[in-house]
Design a protein around this motif. Structure first.
Motif: not given
Length: 179
Positions: A28-30, A35, A32, A87, A26, A24, A89
């Motif tokens: 830092e967003e996935r 989660e 967490v 997603s 991202i 990915t 992205e």
């Protein structure tokens, strides 16, 4: 359809921490804390992220469900996945969408076929099988891969001289002044 966010790598330490190979842009967003992520194979999860850290460019994750080195070894190779609809992205493709595409120059000259996508720490690499059997690895960055057209079945490449076998500097526009 599921989108792979990361693949679990080696155990790191004795308390269940693992390295992850990112899929990915991202992370830092996935990735967490708190989660819960589905897994492939599904029987390995879901896994809930307890903590995340980076060190020397590598990502390390600890899961609530994995508390020992043996547990970490058991989940090695498991993929962390999300529903593709989740997603957001930009310019994200599934590996299976890219494999089989014709690799062409902007003028349409066929260079080969996409046979794989490798996720590397710096950037992804498209693996192109050329007609002579040579496998070239082209960084999957806009400068070298300006267009992916799934509908047309092509990926346009503008690689620098030296990445593809059997090419000349003139073919890539990289002549360096003749004597």
């Amino acid at each position: 359809m599921k989108l792979t966010v990361a693949r679990i790598g080696r155990a790191h330490g004795l308390k269940g921490e693992v390295s992850v190979e990112l899929h990915t842009d991202i992370p830092e967003e996935r990735l967490v804390p708190g989660e819960a992520l589905e897994t492939e194979p599904a029987a390995a999860g879901p896994l809930t992220i307890e903590s995340v850290r980076t060190q020397s460019g590598r990502w390390y994750v600890r899961f609530d469900e994995v508390t020992t080195r043996e547990g970490a070894d058991a989940v090695r190779g498991v993929e962390l996945v999300i529903d593709a609809e989740e997603s957001d992205e930009d310019d994200a493709w599934f590996v299976h969408e890219l494999v089989g595409l014709a690799a062409v120059r902007p003028d349409g000259e066929k260079l080969g076929e996409v046979v794989d996508l490798l996720s590397m720490p710096a950037q992804d690499l498209l693996v192109i099988k050329q007609p002579d059997g040579h496998r070239a690895m082209v960084p999957f960055v806009e400068e070298f891969v300006p267009e992916v057209d799934i509908d047309a079945g092509t990926v346009t490449l503008t690689p620098p001289y030296g990445l593809l076998s059997g090419e000349t500097p003139e073919a890539t526009g990289e002549t360096h002044g003749a004597s």
